[in-house]
Design a protein around this motif. Sequence first.
Motif, mmCIF file in Angstrom:
data_model
loop_
_atom_site.group_PDB
_atom_site.id
_atom_site.type_symbol
_atom_site.label_atom_id
_atom_site.label_comp_id
_atom_site.label_asym_id
_atom_site.label_seq_id
_atom_site.Cartn_x
_atom_site.Cartn_y
_atom_site.Cartn_z
ATOM 1 N N PRO A 128 0.833 -1.216 0.000
ATOM 2 C CA PRO A 128 0.000 0.000 0.000
ATOM 3 C C PRO A 128 0.864 1.261 0.000
ATOM 4 N N LEU A 129 0.279 2.336 -0.465
ATOM 5 C CA LEU A 129 0.943 3.632 -0.372
ATOM 6 C C LEU A 129 0.962 4.080 1.077
ATOM 7 N N THR A 130 2.059 4.652 1.507
ATOM 8 C CA THR A 130 2.095 5.276 2.829
ATOM 9 C C THR A 130 1.668 6.731 2.665
ATOM 10 N N MET A 131 1.399 7.397 3.773
ATOM 11 C CA MET A 131 1.044 8.811 3.691
ATOM 12 C C MET A 131 2.205 9.619 3.132
ATOM 13 N N GLY A 132 3.427 9.245 3.482
ATOM 14 C CA GLY A 132 4.596 9.939 2.945
ATOM 15 C C GLY A 132 4.701 9.804 1.432
ATOM 16 N N MET A 133 4.437 8.606 0.935
ATOM 17 C CA MET A 133 4.467 8.392 -0.509
ATOM 18 C C MET A 133 3.378 9.207 -1.188
ATOM 19 N N ALA A 134 2.188 9.159 -0.604
ATOM 20 C CA ALA A 134 1.066 9.915 -1.175
ATOM 21 C C ALA A 134 1.401 11.404 -1.210
ATOM 22 N N TRP A 135 1.993 11.906 -0.146
ATOM 23 C CA TRP A 135 2.346 13.324 -0.089
ATOM 24 C C TRP A 135 3.365 13.678 -1.177
ATOM 25 N N ARG A 136 4.387 12.817 -1.364
ATOM 26 C CA ARG A 136 5.392 13.087 -2.395
ATOM 27 C C ARG A 136 4.764 13.063 -3.792
ATOM 28 N N LEU A 137 3.881 12.102 -4.039
ATOM 29 C CA LEU A 137 3.211 12.021 -5.343
ATOM 30 C C LEU A 137 2.350 13.254 -5.591
ATOM 31 N N HIS A 138 1.692 13.699 -4.553
ATOM 32 C CA HIS A 138 0.866 14.907 -4.670
ATOM 33 C C HIS A 138 1.747 16.129 -4.923
ATOM 34 N N ARG A 139 2.772 16.296 -4.123
ATOM 35 C CA ARG A 139 3.624 17.483 -4.199
ATOM 36 C C ARG A 139 4.463 17.502 -5.478
ATOM 37 N N GLU A 140 5.079 16.384 -5.829
ATOM 38 C CA GLU A 140 6.018 16.351 -6.958
ATOM 39 C C GLU A 140 5.350 16.152 -8.313
ATOM 40 N N TRP A 141 4.311 15.333 -8.350
ATOM 41 C CA TRP A 141 3.681 15.019 -9.633
ATOM 42 C C TRP A 141 2.305 15.652 -9.789
ATOM 43 N N GLY A 142 1.801 16.292 -8.743
ATOM 44 C CA GLY A 142 0.512 16.981 -8.845
ATOM 45 C C GLY A 142 -0.702 16.073 -8.875
ATOM 46 N N ILE A 143 -0.561 14.855 -8.380
ATOM 47 C CA ILE A 143 -1.717 13.956 -8.319
ATOM 48 C C ILE A 143 -2.595 14.423 -7.169
ATOM 49 N N PRO A 144 -3.902 14.587 -7.382
ATOM 50 C CA PRO A 144 -4.768 15.043 -6.293
ATOM 51 C C PRO A 144 -4.664 14.126 -5.069
ATOM 52 N N ALA A 145 -4.491 14.731 -3.914
ATOM 53 C CA ALA A 145 -4.347 13.961 -2.675
ATOM 54 C C ALA A 145 -5.562 13.072 -2.436
ATOM 55 N N GLU A 146 -6.747 13.553 -2.796
ATOM 56 C CA GLU A 146 -7.972 12.771 -2.591
ATOM 57 C C GLU A 146 -7.909 11.440 -3.329
ATOM 58 N N ALA A 147 -7.282 11.429 -4.500
ATOM 59 C CA ALA A 147 -7.172 10.188 -5.274
ATOM 60 C C ALA A 147 -6.184 9.222 -4.629
ATOM 61 N N LEU A 148 -5.210 9.758 -3.917
ATOM 62 C CA LEU A 148 -4.168 8.912 -3.335
ATOM 63 C C LEU A 148 -4.517 8.361 -1.959
ATOM 64 N N ILE A 149 -5.395 9.042 -1.233
ATOM 65 C CA ILE A 149 -5.683 8.597 0.135
ATOM 66 C C ILE A 149 -7.089 8.037 0.308
ATOM 67 N N ALA A 150 -7.874 8.002 -0.754
ATOM 68 C CA ALA A 150 -9.234 7.466 -0.653
ATOM 69 C C ALA A 150 -9.190 5.981 -0.308
ATOM 70 N N PRO A 151 -10.114 5.520 0.523
ATOM 71 C CA PRO A 151 -10.141 4.085 0.837
ATOM 72 C C PRO A 151 -10.530 3.296 -0.408
ATOM 73 N N PRO A 152 -10.080 2.058 -0.509
ATOM 74 C CA PRO A 152 -10.456 1.243 -1.675
ATOM 75 C C PRO A 152 -11.961 1.040 -1.685
ATOM 76 N N PRO A 153 -12.567 0.938 -2.874
ATOM 77 C CA PRO A 153 -14.015 0.732 -2.936
ATOM 78 C C PRO A 153 -14.398 -0.611 -2.346
ATOM 79 N N THR A 154 -15.552 -0.654 -1.715
ATOM 80 C CA THR A 154 -16.054 -1.900 -1.155
ATOM 81 C C THR A 154 -16.839 -2.616 -2.226
ATOM 82 N N ARG A 155 -16.703 -3.912 -2.263
ATOM 83 C CA ARG A 155 -17.401 -4.692 -3.301
ATOM 84 C C ARG A 155 -18.867 -4.863 -2.922
ATOM 85 N N GLY A 156 -19.721 -4.635 -3.930
ATOM 86 C CA GLY A 156 -21.121 -4.896 -3.753
ATOM 87 C C GLY A 156 -21.891 -3.800 -3.014
#
Length: 105
Positions: free
Chosen positions: A72-100
Motif C-alpha cells: 500500500p501507499l504510505t502517507m509519505g508516498m502519497a504526499w510526495r506524489l501529490h507534491r512532486e507530480w501533482g496527483i490530487p491527494a484525494e485520489a491517493l488517500i481514498a479508501p479502496p471501494p467496497t465490493r457490492g
Amino acid sequence: MEPKRGTPEADRFDLLALIIEDYERKRWPIEPPSAIDAIRYRMEMGGYTQADLGRLLGSRQRASDILARKRPLTMGMAWRLHREWGIPAEALIAPPPTRGRRSAA
C-alpha cells in the motif's frame, strides 16, 4: 442553443438540465479512480517511467510493488506524489471501494 437568461425558456432549460444530470448520476455513476489508476494515468500523461516512480518513492522495487498492488501507499508516498507530480491527494488517500456496496454520496 441556450435560451436567454431570465426567460421562462431559460428556466425550463435549467430544470431539464438538472433532471438529466440527476438521472445520469444515478443511472451511470462515475467512480473515482483508484490510487494506482491515478498514478498510472499521471505517469502516462507526464511521460514518467517506473524508474522515475522508483526514484520518487525510494526504490524501483517499491514502485513495482505499489503498481502491482502488493504494497500500500504510505502517507509519505502519497504526499510526495501529490507534491512532486501533482496527483490530487484525494485520489491517493481514498479508501479502496467496497465490493457490492455503493456509497450514499
